[in-house]
Design a protein around this motif. Structure first.
Motif, PDB file in Angstrom:
ATOM      1  N   VAL A   1      10.315   7.434  -3.563  1.00 53.58           N
ATOM      2  CA  VAL A   1      10.213   8.143  -2.288  1.00 53.58           C
ATOM      3  C   VAL A   1       9.295   9.343  -2.490  1.00 53.58           C
ATOM      4  O   VAL A   1       9.403  10.031  -3.508  1.00 53.58           O
ATOM      5  CB  VAL A   1      11.618   8.611  -1.841  1.00 53.58           C
ATOM      6  CG1 VAL A   1      11.532   9.519  -0.630  1.00 53.58           C
ATOM      7  CG2 VAL A   1      12.494   7.412  -1.508  1.00 53.58           C
ATOM      8  N   ARG A   2       8.384   9.576  -1.560  1.00 58.38           N
ATOM      9  CA  ARG A   2       7.565  10.792  -1.612  1.00 58.38           C
ATOM     10  C   ARG A   2       8.428  11.962  -1.153  1.00 58.38           C
ATOM     11  O   ARG A   2       9.214  11.822  -0.224  1.00 58.38           O
ATOM     12  CB  ARG A   2       6.389  10.600  -0.653  1.00 58.38           C
ATOM     13  CG  ARG A   2       5.187  11.331  -1.046  1.00 58.38           C
ATOM     14  CD  ARG A   2       4.041  11.103  -0.086  1.00 58.38           C
ATOM     15  NE  ARG A   2       3.463  12.394   0.124  1.00 58.38           N
ATOM     16  CZ  ARG A   2       3.547  13.097   1.208  1.00 58.38           C
ATOM     17  NH1 ARG A   2       4.151  12.611   2.273  1.00 58.38           N
ATOM     18  NH2 ARG A   2       3.005  14.292   1.265  1.00 58.38           N
ATOM     19  N   ILE A   3       8.277  13.090  -1.829  1.00 52.28           N
ATOM     20  CA  ILE A   3       9.091  14.241  -1.420  1.00 52.28           C
ATOM     21  C   ILE A   3       8.536  14.800  -0.111  1.00 52.28           C
ATOM     22  O   ILE A   3       7.359  15.164  -0.028  1.00 52.28           O
ATOM     23  CB  ILE A   3       9.095  15.329  -2.512  1.00 52.28           C
ATOM     24  CG1 ILE A   3       9.709  14.766  -3.800  1.00 52.28           C
ATOM     25  CG2 ILE A   3       9.874  16.565  -2.045  1.00 52.28           C
ATOM     26  CD1 ILE A   3       9.622  15.681  -4.992  1.00 52.28           C
TER      27      ILE A   3
ATOM     28  N   GLY B   1       0.838  -1.202   0.000  1.00 51.17           N
ATOM     29  CA  GLY B   1       0.000   0.000   0.000  1.00 51.17           C
ATOM     30  C   GLY B   1       0.868   1.245   0.000  1.00 51.17           C
ATOM     31  O   GLY B   1       1.996   1.227  -0.488  1.00 51.17           O
ATOM     32  N   CYS B   2       0.340   2.324   0.567  1.00 51.21           N
ATOM     33  CA  CYS B   2       1.109   3.573   0.604  1.00 51.21           C
ATOM     34  C   CYS B   2       0.818   4.274   1.915  1.00 51.21           C
ATOM     35  O   CYS B   2      -0.340   4.360   2.327  1.00 51.21           O
ATOM     36  CB  CYS B   2       0.702   4.456  -0.575  1.00 51.21           C
ATOM     37  SG  CYS B   2       1.352   6.138  -0.444  1.00 51.21           S
ATOM     38  N   TYR B   3       1.865   4.773   2.562  1.00 53.11           N
ATOM     39  CA  TYR B   3       1.664   5.396   3.872  1.00 53.11           C
ATOM     40  C   TYR B   3       0.939   6.731   3.753  1.00 53.11           C
ATOM     41  O   TYR B   3       0.337   7.214   4.700  1.00 53.11           O
ATOM     42  CB  TYR B   3       3.006   5.569   4.606  1.00 53.11           C
ATOM     43  CG  TYR B   3       3.861   6.716   4.113  1.00 53.11           C
ATOM     44  CD1 TYR B   3       3.794   7.969   4.707  1.00 53.11           C
ATOM     45  CD2 TYR B   3       4.731   6.550   3.039  1.00 53.11           C
ATOM     46  CE1 TYR B   3       4.571   9.030   4.243  1.00 53.11           C
ATOM     47  CE2 TYR B   3       5.502   7.592   2.574  1.00 53.11           C
ATOM     48  CZ  TYR B   3       5.422   8.835   3.177  1.00 53.11           C
ATOM     49  OH  TYR B   3       6.180   9.881   2.718  1.00 53.11           O
ATOM     50  N   TRP B   4       0.968   7.352   2.572  1.00 55.63           N
ATOM     51  CA  TRP B   4       0.311   8.645   2.371  1.00 55.63           C
ATOM     52  C   TRP B   4      -1.136   8.416   1.906  1.00 55.63           C
ATOM     53  O   TRP B   4      -2.078   8.898   2.534  1.00 55.63           O
ATOM     54  CB  TRP B   4       1.115   9.464   1.354  1.00 55.63           C
ATOM     55  CG  TRP B   4       0.497  10.760   0.957  1.00 55.63           C
ATOM     56  CD1 TRP B   4      -0.024  11.088  -0.259  1.00 55.63           C
ATOM     57  CD2 TRP B   4       0.338  11.936   1.767  1.00 55.63           C
ATOM     58  NE1 TRP B   4      -0.498  12.361  -0.268  1.00 55.63           N
ATOM     59  CE2 TRP B   4      -0.293  12.917   0.970  1.00 55.63           C
ATOM     60  CE3 TRP B   4       0.634  12.246   3.091  1.00 55.63           C
ATOM     61  CZ2 TRP B   4      -0.610  14.184   1.436  1.00 55.63           C
ATOM     62  CZ3 TRP B   4       0.323  13.519   3.563  1.00 55.63           C
ATOM     63  CH2 TRP B   4      -0.296  14.476   2.741  1.00 55.63           C
ATOM     64  N   GLN B   5      -1.319   7.709   0.856  1.00 55.25           N
ATOM     65  CA  GLN B   5      -2.630   7.268   0.364  1.00 55.25           C
ATOM     66  C   GLN B   5      -3.631   8.406   0.168  1.00 55.25           C
ATOM     67  O   GLN B   5      -4.833   8.207   0.351  1.00 55.25           O
ATOM     68  CB  GLN B   5      -3.219   6.243   1.354  1.00 55.25           C
ATOM     69  CG  GLN B   5      -3.994   5.158   0.663  1.00 55.25           C
ATOM     70  CD  GLN B   5      -4.490   4.097   1.610  1.00 55.25           C
ATOM     71  OE1 GLN B   5      -4.918   4.377   2.721  1.00 55.25           O
ATOM     72  NE2 GLN B   5      -4.437   2.851   1.173  1.00 55.25           N
TER      73      GLN B   5
ATOM     74  N   ASP C   1       8.443  -0.709  -3.143  1.00 54.39           N
ATOM     75  CA  ASP C   1       7.317  -0.083  -2.435  1.00 54.39           C
ATOM     76  C   ASP C   1       6.754   1.074  -3.269  1.00 54.39           C
ATOM     77  O   ASP C   1       7.505   1.734  -3.990  1.00 54.39           O
ATOM     78  CB  ASP C   1       7.778   0.505  -1.095  1.00 54.39           C
ATOM     79  CG  ASP C   1       8.439  -0.532  -0.201  1.00 54.39           C
ATOM     80  OD1 ASP C   1       9.275  -1.293  -0.704  1.00 54.39           O
ATOM     81  OD2 ASP C   1       8.116  -0.569   0.992  1.00 54.39           O
ATOM     82  N   ASN C   2       5.467   1.356  -3.079  1.00 57.77           N
ATOM     83  CA  ASN C   2       4.885   2.533  -3.748  1.00 57.77           C
ATOM     84  C   ASN C   2       5.590   3.797  -3.304  1.00 57.77           C
ATOM     85  O   ASN C   2       5.793   4.718  -4.090  1.00 57.77           O
ATOM     86  CB  ASN C   2       3.393   2.651  -3.412  1.00 57.77           C
ATOM     87  CG  ASN C   2       2.586   1.623  -4.151  1.00 57.77           C
ATOM     88  OD1 ASN C   2       2.747   1.451  -5.347  1.00 57.77           O
ATOM     89  ND2 ASN C   2       1.719   0.921  -3.440  1.00 57.77           N
ATOM     90  N   ALA C   3       5.920   3.872  -2.027  1.00 54.73           N
ATOM     91  CA  ALA C   3       6.656   5.029  -1.496  1.00 54.73           C
ATOM     92  C   ALA C   3       7.350   4.575  -0.217  1.00 54.73           C
ATOM     93  O   ALA C   3       6.684   4.172   0.741  1.00 54.73           O
ATOM     94  CB  ALA C   3       5.698   6.179  -1.195  1.00 54.73           C
TER      95      ALA C   3
HETATM   96  S1  SF4 Z   1       2.443   8.884  -2.698  1.00 56.58           S
HETATM   97 FE1  SF4 Z   1       2.332   7.716  -4.623  1.00 56.58          FE
HETATM   98  S2  SF4 Z   1       1.378   5.753  -4.084  1.00 56.58           S
HETATM   99 FE2  SF4 Z   1       1.030   7.192  -2.384  1.00 56.58          FE
HETATM  100  S3  SF4 Z   1      -0.991   8.049  -2.769  1.00 56.58           S
HETATM  101 FE3  SF4 Z   1       0.512   9.443  -3.676  1.00 56.58          FE
HETATM  102  S4  SF4 Z   1       0.756   8.753  -5.829  1.00 56.58           S
HETATM  103 FE4  SF4 Z   1      -0.281   7.124  -4.683  1.00 56.58          FE
END
Ligand code: SF4
Length: 510
Positions: free
Chosen positions: A331-333, A261-265, A307-309
């Motif tokens: 990596v998410r900024i 999944g993604c921790y930010w989502q 991983d997605n992020a």
């Molecule tokens: S950080 Fe990437 S995987 Fe996560 S919600 Fe945003 S676009 Fe989707």
């Protein structure tokens, strides 16, 4: 049980999803074999190139062995031109073979005008017409051999990309015709997305007996009578069945997943948001143990975190527990990436490249996408990463509902101002996911007509439609010299999978 990674996807590294399934099954005592039919199938085509009349194809056929071994050697990274020539020649042969059977095959894609992967009826036809598939002579013999040796009661197909769907159904159709008692299951990212389509009713019976949406570990264990496992939340991969030296990469790449999944989502239009995949982090000490084990057992040149992020918490962990191998990932900024000490820590842990979803150079576009980042943070992060000597693979997205021509030009200005901080660029045109709640507020039509279509075409509120955005990219964005320079560096077909090999490291212990 036999688990199959079907053609076609990039043959640069083994598929991590099947390695996780293999680990979960074997560690619970379930006999299983994993087969990368994608890699083997592409190599099969390369070993038997069609007779060609043009000079390029004849040259490519004459040098195929040499090109394959060059592509598997780190020395090829000393010359991007030599690398590109080897990749393009290898691709030429695959493409020529496909054309003979009416399909368009590349090292990263499969398109067959006769069978659309977004129409369930076409996929069922591909299953019936298995002997028309360009990989048929290959999978006919190999499946007979594998089934004859192992007598699997169940065969699982992993289908993550549209480019795999037609061949997966052709193979499934062949199995059903010849071994009707074998249970056939399909899972993977694409199957999960299909199952999230509103009103989706499994249309694939009797070719496919069951579909698995989401992680397959516990579902497969439960089918085999193991109902009390928690394999889905445990770290662990098993690459023992994969021919690690046969992949087309200038060094062994081991993909590894630390979370699901993604921790930010929260990004609007991201499937991770509206498919509500539960975010799960695997146990960190187990990850550390696993990475050490993989380093000893597989001697990777590179770890690809899939991983997605990667979360800031994981990045912090890896700074303090370096895997001893170069690595890269998405990596998410966040503000962490503007901290020189933190980013130098990443570099010292072996980080070769960060993939960053920059998306736009305009704050209100980022806000409309709910990226949760400020453009100042993006700018500072890019400069900090550059100063640390880590490569950046930047992703930009054009044609989003909040974008206009003027804003796209501001993104161009932002990119030019940071061109010295961006090593590689992915330029994408926005697709509106079919299940996105935001789709209800936009005027939409089918993107590709078909019951399995994952995207909708929409009338852009400001007239900034896909074709206009695409024209802007071709005629304006890509024309400026600094951006042309970045784009020229992109490894053809393998793109981000090979990009880290072209970034020289200055840290002596890697
Ligand atoms: S950080 Fe990437 S995987 Fe996560 S919600 Fe945003 S676009 Fe989707």
């Amino acid at each position: 049980m036999l688990l199959i990674h079907s053609p076609v996807s990039k043959p640069g590294e083994p598929p991590p999803g099947l390695a996780r399934l293999a680990f979960a099954l074997k560690s619970n005592g379930v006999g299983c074999r994993v087969w990368d039919a994608n890699l083997e199938g592409l190599l099969y085509l390369l070993e038997r190139p069609v007779a060609a009349s043009d000079t390029w194809s004849r040259r490519a056929a004459a040098h195929v062995t040499e090109n394959l071994s060059a592509l598997r050697s780190p020395t090829i990274c000393e010359s991007l031109d030599r690398y590109k020539r080897a990749v393009m020649d290898i691709n030429r042969l695959v493409h020529k073979t496909g054309r003979k059977t009416g399909s368009h095959i590349t090292l990263a894609n499969y398109v067959d005008a006769r069978f659309s992967p977004v129409r369930s009826k076409d996929l069922l036809r591909a299953a019936r017409a298995f002997d028309e598939n360009p990989f048929y002579p290959f999978f006919r013999n190999r499946l007979a051999e594998l089934i004859g040796n192992d007598h699997p009661e169940l065969i699982g197909f992993s289908v993550n990309f549209m480019s795999q769907a037609v061949c997966a159904f052709a193979m499934a159709g062949f199995v059903k015709k010849n071994w009707p008692d074998i249970q056939i299951i399909m899972g993977g990212g694409l199957v999960t997305s299909w199952m999230n389509i509103k009103g989706f009713m499994d249309p694939f019976y009797p070719v496919v007996d069951d579909l698995i949406g989401g992680p397959g570990e516990d579902a497969l264990l439960s089918i085999t009578g193991h109902t009390d496992t928690q394999a889905v939340s445990q770290a662990g991969v098993d690459y023992a069945d994969f021919p690690l030296d046969a992949y087309l990469s200038p060094g062994r790449v081991i993909p590894y997943m630390t979370s699901r999944g993604c921790y930010w989502q929260k990004c609007r239009f991201c499937p991770e948001k509206f498919e509500r995949t539960r975010y799960q982090v695997f146990d960190r000490p187990s990850i550390g143990f696993d990475l050490s084990r993989l380093r000893l057992e597989t001697s990777p040149a590179l770890i690809h975190f899939v991983d997605n992020a990667l979360s800031p918490a994981f990045l912090n962990y890896i700074v303090n527990n370096p895997p001893g191998v170069r690595w890269y990932g998405f990596v998410r900024i966040t503000r962490h990436l503007t901290d020189p000490d933190f980013v130098h820590g990443l570099k010292d842990s072996g980080c070769a490249m960060l993939k960053l979803g920059i998306e736009s150079g305009v704050q209100d576009v980022l806000d409309s996408l709910n990226k949760g980042i400020s453009i100042e943070t993006v700018s500072r992060a890019l400069r900090t990463i550059r100063a640390a000597g880590i490569a950046v693979y930047g992703y930009l997205l054009f044609g989003t509902p909040a974008e206009t021509y003027e804003k796209a030009r501001q993104t161009l200005a932002f990119t030019l101002a940071h061109a010295d901080c961006i090593d590689f660029l992915n330029l994408a045109i926005f697709n509106l996911p079919v299940g996105s709640p935001e789709a209800e507020h936009l005027q939409t039509v089918d993107f590709y007509p078909g019951d399995l279509s994952l995207y909708r075409e929409f009338a852009h509120p400001n007239g900034w439609n896909r074709n206009v955005a695409r024209r802007f990219l071709e005629r304006e964005f890509k024309r400026s010299a600094p951006i042309r320079g970045i784009i020229k560096k992109e490894p053809p077909f393998f793109t981000s999978n090979h990009a880290p090999f072209f970034k020289k490291l200055s840290v002596s212990n890697f």
